[in-house]
Design a protein around this motif. Structure first.
Motif: not given
Length: 363
Positions: A297-298, A305-308, A316-317, A323-324
């Motif tokens: 958990v990050v 926000s993530l781009t890749d 994402q919340e 991440f799993t």
């Protein structure tokens, strides 16, 4: 047919990405140096011998070119022949760049193919966004209404590109928007560690910088830390019963004793750029038995926000990203990377990173 396929979503217009793909000086800064070969139009030499996954320089011939959508090369390297295709597709927030290399003759060992794919991925998610941010840094377009990105940039003359129309934007720069873009100046913008040189940031008056910086450093981000410390608490009671059965000889079942081997996680920021960074997490299994799955958990800084993402499934919340991934064999590790945008220019890492109830090392 062996293939390498890497893609990245970029928050820049397609013509700027095309410029970074076809301008030799820019290409040398985010991927490798390129020289035209005399006597043969469209023939290039890519100096890739020092890159991971490459055996030698690549002799490339341009076989397809549709500005600003696609460029295709037929490549010869170390007795192998491959076809390299770069495709630029517009998206709602910019464009998606896809790089695909397919072998037509010869083969790559598995380890070399993985290292070659990593070279492409590091360039696309780390160094290329840094170059694109620098181009946006130099040309602020007021029509977008955002300081960080622009709608389009007047193109300079590159490899096979037409000269840019003159006098389209020079006098339209406004100090207010330029000040927001110039937050932290050249000290903020960086390429991957170990780059031979950095692009010199253009000069700018320091006065807008001081007014823009406070708006990008919200102190409210500290309020997210208590919520992370509460997440591991449900897992703690599960560990306490494991010690009590082992001290009681009368209990022959030892269901609590063979607990899942402890995993470890280490975080590292592998690339930084204006308003973003790329992080890497290595999940290792030092135990003697495989672990079927894991969850990291990050917590990102406010607005991030993530781009890749590569190497893991994710969700994402808000600012929390889970991440799993697949099983980790005994004595092995799993690595995943993620690119983050829209963070404070001084932010170089997430707010937090935990694996189960243990914080990630290195953060």
């Amino acid at each position: 047919m062996t293939e390498i396929d890497v893609q990245v979503d970029l928050f820049h217009p397609a013509d700027r990405v095309w410029h970074a793909l076809t301008d030799r000086a820019l290409l040398a800064r985010w991927f490798t140096e390129v020289e035209p070969m005399a006597g043969t139009p469209g023939r290039l030499l890519l100096f890739t011998a020092g890159l991971p996954g490459f055996d030698a320089a690549v002799d490339a011939q341009v076989i397809d070119r549709r500005k600003p959508e696609l460029i295709g090369l037929r490549c010869l390297e170390g007795g192998r022949r491959s076809r390299l295709t770069c495709t630029v597709a517009p998206t709602a927030e910019g464009c998606r760049l896809s790089v695909r290399e397919a072998l037509e003759h010869g083969g790559w060992p598995d380890e070399q193919r993985e290292r070659r794919e990593d070279s492409y991925r590091q360039a696309l998610t780390g160094r290329l966004p840094a170059i694109l941010d620098w181009l946006a840094f130099r040309q602020v377009d007021l029509r977008r209404g955002q300081a960080a990105m622009t709608v389009e940039m007047p193109m300079v003359e590159g490899v096979g590109d037409e000269p840019a129309p003159a006098g389209r934007r020079g006098a339209l720069l406004v100090a207010g928007l330029a000040g927001a873009v110039l937050v932290a100046g050249a000290a903020v913008w960086a390429v991957l560690p170990g780059e031979p040189e950095q692009v010199a940031a253009p000069g700018a008056a320091p006065s807008p910088t001081a007014t823009a910086a406070p708006s990008r450093t919200p102190q409210g981000t500290l309020s997210a830390r208590p919520t992370r410390s509460a997440t591991p608490s449900p897992s703690r009671p599960s560990r306490t019963p494991s010690a009590s059965p082992s001290a009681t000889p009368s209990r022959t079942p030892t269901s609590g004793t063979p607990s899942t081997p402890a995993l470890t996680a280490r975080y590292e920021t592998v690339a930084t750029r204006f308003l973003g960074f790329t992080g890497e997490v290595v999940v290792a299994n030092p135990g003697g038995a495989a672990v079927n799955g894991w969850k990291v958990v990050v917590t990102l800084a406010e607005g991030g926000s993530l781009t890749d993402v590569s190497g893991a499934d994710w969700q994402q919340e808000g600012q929390v990203v889970t991440f799993t991934g697949a099983a980790v064999p005994a004595g092995r590790s799993r690595t995943f990377t993620f690119a983050v945008r829209d963070v404070d220019p001084l932010t170089r890492a997430p707010e937090g990173c935990v694996l189960g109830d243990a914080p990630c090392a290195g953060l």
